[in-house]
Write an enzyme that holds these catalytic residues in place. Structure first.
Site: not given
Length: 379
Positions: A266, A362, A366
């Site tokens: 790009r 899972e 936190e």
């Protein structure tokens, strides 16, 4: 301390990567649109020995290490995190049966589970108990010959798709000591399912509520002992967290690889994107974070393999760190693609959508912090 992969580990990674690139990557978009994974693909994955990666060999498994599993799921996720994660959940279930099941239960279930001709779902979460898993309300009443289940499980990968449901249910008092684990076949009377969930990512995985309405299963479908189900579920999640982290790592690595290739081609303002130092620095940071995450993950897997006393803490730390890093790397990869990153054709936006849930399931990240802190201060 040796940080290099053994010849066997390299062969395991290369096998899983080659399979993923040939059999999964070209069709990932198609399966996402269809909202399902072909059964024949899972059978082929089982034929490679990846349906019971760390199930013992005498039960039909591959008897590999948790580190081997981390390599496998990273490699498969470079093709599609949703498919790889589905296989990882099945492996967690197979390990639970191998580790805690009776001789009869293992003989009945594990050969087909390891072959992935029988697929299993892990059923812990409920509409009213997610992070507070010990508050689950699905109940299994014991009769002379059966456990009769009543209740609902939520967000179940493989809901209305799998052949077996590994169900954590209440057989006793409130709290973790009253929880047992029961295996419920898909043919059981009283078992039904909610509508397919409409999700941000992981769209190839069929996901639905699993509902039990006086659903009777034989007493010998109890996994291990009554009252030990919560402990079994948490032990399964130690390895499950490593696998989910490995899946996030593989998806992020694929996003970074696509980004490097894109930046070499790009052009903007007369130069290739790869020639802008600010963007080089960004990619350098992404690579550094992924390498740190990979080493951390492999250390945690090694600790679980060796039975280290702090393995659970390291599994939680690795899950938190790796999934956070992986999502940020994938999100940065999308940004570096500009508007093209937002288009499905470039494959980046799917990775971002898929990896977001790795910070939630899972055990949310936190809750990983709760586990880590609890063990730090207990020590």
């Amino acid at each position: 301390m040796d940080f290099g992969r053994t010849e066997e580990e390299r062969a395991i990674f290369d096998m899983a990567h080659a399979f993923g690139q040939e059999r999964i990557a070209p069709f990932a978009g198609e399966w996402e649109a269809a909202g399902t994974i072909p059964r024949e693909l899972l059978a082929d994955i089982g034929a490679l020995g990846l349906g019971g990666i760390y199930v013992s060999e005498d039960q039909g498994g591959s008897g590999l290490k948790r580190l081997d599993a981390a390599l496998i799921f990273e490699a498969l996720s470079m093709a599609c995190p949703a498919v790889a994660a589905f296989v990882s959940i099945h492996n967690m279930c197979a390990w639970m049966v191998d580790r805690y099941g009776s001789a009869d239960l293992k003989a009945r279930l594990l050969p087909e589970m390891c072959a992935m001709t029988s697929v299993a779902s892990y059923c812990l979460t409920e509409p009213g108990s997610g992070s507070d898993a010990a508050a689950l309300r699905t109940r299994a009443a014991k009769t002379n010959d059966s456990y009769v289940l009543s209740g609902t499980k939520a967000f179940i990968s493989g809901g209305n798709y799998s052949d077996l449901y590994i169900v954590m249910c209440r057989t006793g008092v409130d709290g973790p000591r009253g929880i047992s684990t029961v295996v419920v076949p898909s043919s059981s009377a009283g078992l039904s399912f909610g509508a397919p969930e409409k999700k941000m990512g992981w769209k190839a995985q069929p996901t639905a509520e699993v509902q039990f309405d006086a659903c009777a299963v034989p007493l010998d479908n109890l996994l291990g002992e009554e009252g030990q189900g919560f402990r079994y579920a948490m032990a399964g999640l130690d390895g499950g967290r490593l696998n989910i982290a490995a899946c996030a790592l593989g998806g992020a690595q694929a996003a970074l690889d696509k980004t490097v290739a894109y930046m070499k081609e790009r052009k903007a303002f007369g130069s290739r994107l790869a020639e802008f130092q600010a963007l080089q620095f960004k990619v350098a940071d992404m690579e550094t974070e992924l390498q740190a995450a990979r080493i951390f993950l492999h250390q945690a897997a090694w600790k679980l393999d060796t039975g280290a006393p702090d393995a659970g803490k390291h599994c939680a730390m690795a899950k938190r760190f790796v999934t956070d890093v992986a999502f940020e790397v994938a999100n940065s990869a999308l940004q570096l693609h500009g508007g093209y990153g937002y288009l499905a054709d470039y494959g980046i936006e799917k990775i971002v959508r898929d990896l977001r849930v790795h910070q939630i399931l899972e055990g949310t990240n936190e809750i990983m912090r709760v586990i880590i802190a609890r063990q730090i201060f207990a020590d």
